[in-house]
Design an enzyme around this catalytic site. Sequence first.
Site, PDB file in Angstrom:
ATOM      1  CD  GLU A 398      -3.874  29.219  26.200  1.00 27.61           C
ATOM      2  OE1 GLU A 398      -4.442  27.783  26.593  1.00 27.61           O
ATOM      3  OE2 GLU A 398      -3.305  29.443  26.781  1.00 27.61           O
ATOM      4  CG  HIS A 427      11.059  16.152   0.531  1.00 28.08           C
ATOM      5  ND1 HIS A 427      10.964  15.817  -0.631  1.00 28.08           N
ATOM      6  CD2 HIS A 427      11.249  16.909   1.374  1.00 28.08           C
ATOM      7  CE1 HIS A 427      12.163  16.418  -1.308  1.00 28.08           C
ATOM      8  NE2 HIS A 427      12.451  17.317  -0.280  1.00 28.08           N
ATOM      9  CE  LYS A 532      -8.120  23.999  31.796  1.00 26.95           C
ATOM     10  NZ  LYS A 532      -7.843  25.343  32.679  1.00 26.95           N
TER      11      LYS A 532
HETATM   12  O1  LIG Z   1       0.230  26.486  34.232  1.00 32.87           O
HETATM   13  P1  LIG Z   1      -1.177  25.209  34.448  1.00 32.87           P
HETATM   14  O2  LIG Z   1      -1.577  26.217  35.134  1.00 32.87           O
HETATM   15  O3  LIG Z   1      -1.301  24.514  34.863  1.00 32.87           O
HETATM   16  O4  LIG Z   1      -2.217  26.167  33.219  1.00 32.87           O
HETATM   17  C1  LIG Z   1      -1.801  24.911  32.101  1.00 32.87           C
HETATM   18  C2  LIG Z   1      -2.299  25.523  30.779  1.00 32.87           C
HETATM   19  O5  LIG Z   1      -3.921  25.650  30.681  1.00 32.87           O
HETATM   20  C3  LIG Z   1      -3.905  26.922  30.012  1.00 32.87           C
HETATM   21  O6  LIG Z   1      -4.636  27.344  31.167  1.00 32.87           O
HETATM   22  C4  LIG Z   1      -5.213  25.989  29.492  1.00 32.87           C
HETATM   23  O7  LIG Z   1      -5.967  25.769  30.048  1.00 32.87           O
HETATM   24  C5  LIG Z   1      -3.159  27.636  29.507  1.00 32.87           C
HETATM   25  O8  LIG Z   1      -3.263  29.065  29.506  1.00 32.87           O
HETATM   26  C6  LIG Z   1      -2.150  27.048  30.463  1.00 32.87           C
HETATM   27  O9  LIG Z   1      -0.623  27.104  29.654  1.00 32.87           O
END
Ligand SMILES: O=P(O)(O)OC[C@H]1O[C@](O)(CO)[C@@H](O)[C@@H]1O
Length: 619
Positions: A398, A427, A532
């Site tokens: 990321e 394995h 998203k």
């Molecule tokens: O802690 P949050 O805001 O729920 O985000 C969870 C995860 O989602 C992300 O933003 C990726 O969508 C990550 O970087 C982060 O760790």
Amino acid sequence: MASISGICSSPSSAFAKSLIKHPDHHRVSPTLRSKHHSHVRPVQSVARDVPKDLSRPPSVPPLPGKRPGAESVEKDPIALWRRYVDSLYQHKELGLLLDVSRIGFTQEFLERMEPRMQRAFEAMGELERGAIANPDEKRMVGHYWLRNSELAPNPHLKSQIERTLDSILKFAGEVIDGKIKPPSSPDGRFKHVLSVGIGGSALGPQFVSEALAPDNPPLKIRFIDNTDPAGIDHQIAQLGPELASTLVVVISKSGGTPETRNGLLEVQKAFREAGLDFSKQGVAITQENSLLDNTARIEGWLARFPMFDWVGGRTSEMSAVGLLPAALQDIDIKEMLAGAALMDEANRTTVVKNNPAALLALCWYWASDGVGSKDMVVLPYKDSLLLFSRYLQQLVMESLGKEFDLDGNRVNQGLSVYGNKGSTDQHAYIQQLREGVHNFFATFIEVLRDRPPGHDWELEPGVTCGDYLFGMLQGTRSALYANNRESITVTVEEVTPRSVGALVALYERAVGIYASLVNINAYHQPGVEAGKKAAGEVLALQKRVLSVLNEASCKDPVEPLTLDEIADRCHAPEQIEMIYKIIAHMAANDRALIAEGSCGTPQSIKVFLGECNVDELYA
Ligand SMILES: O=P(O)(O)OC[C@H]1O[C@](O)(CO)[C@@H](O)[C@@H]1O
């Protein structure tokens, strides 16, 4: 037990000399560029789908001898031993060794990288002093302050860090001692933690729990880290009546991540159905005034802990995100912080050969040509470190997987990470690593202590079970190298809170340095937003489909619709494939009925809803 500092003399300062002698002296460094091209992709030695404008200028010759076959790796055992001794990094106090001898970089490479390394050190220094290190989000990046609050750029942040740590220790202590109790548990104690969170709000706590939780922790932890209803049901079913003695810790930096919200709503429903008051057992870890924070405050949850704007999710293990779950399992979080602080300190030197994170970053750069041309396979030979590779996957991918560099050039950077544990993986996929496609470099994580003192026995004369594990690691390292596969080995004496804290800190810093070397922003994640957004669009389309179907299903007689008709009435003919998938999913979950045809022949199906929702019709 003989410690690393006890059994090994300090690494020789002849590192540089030995590398000068290395036969690969004619290799041309990827950094041979004019200063105006420091951001340009370095030498490509494998065919890659790169944008034309950033491909290697013809004036830069390819890396000699590296691929295919990397015939140039040192094979003479005595020369290799010298290279090992000369390049070995040791952190005496942490009992940690870093062996980069099986990465073939040369003195020439080190020299050419030196100016970039110094720029990376400067960038790390600025970041630690509170610069806006995440330019897109205009945020400081301060995870290093979490383990040394003295470094925080102002007294307010310093006291926030210290107060939060105190409150974590106090709260966890009182939960473990039974001073803070669940209202309806028969014996009045919390015995379980159910952690709800995803990504950086789950991976660190999962890794640390697997690595460090005692066999019988005061509170046993479970995780809901997805919006998979069956997975959530499984966790809740496994708790059964123990839900009454479960502390639910909801973790989300943003406080608005859909998967985490869904997990919370599902758990709250389970509490209602069990006649339990969720607010008396709920804890939130999130940024102040986030949706989650406001919900927890309004509903009067048991406790709230802050997550700071200047800590990224994937570097949040040493914030409340990682520390509270760990403390509730009786893991010594002060030791984790101490290990991380010691490692950070070591990583502040600007002398590359004494800086373990810098050495790691250089290894990655060398092995993957600075463009992620090879994957990083992480092989801890210790069951308790099973989740390290999964944790590193987010931290590295990321952070480094970016389309554009800091100057706006399309670079499609990254470094793929995978792995599980040795010798189990021997394995499974190590056959391919040894003999198949040469698209990786390995990182062995070696733990010297096999099991607690006094428990060992020889299962055959002179050999313990742990000796086998040791033999497997050494054998695999040698076998890979013999076939020109490069590797790094990180050795710790034991898996302890201190060494785990140090490992986390080591890789966090290596990622930061590597990001500087390849000129990208390691601290944002714009690509995740696209997925998203697309998921949101699918759900919005599903609502339109439901509304169209509802209208047709409220007619008398009911009007089953074809996919084309649904798409037309949704004014989304171009979305017909997605509409088909929505229908198939709803039908599989008894939320839409298929009047004719089957999902295997999309054009044949006619769909209606089992019930007409009149309220929605006139909404
Ligand atoms: O802690 P949050 O805001 O729920 O985000 C969870 C995860 O989602 C992300 O933003 C990726 O969508 C990550 O970087 C982060 O760790």
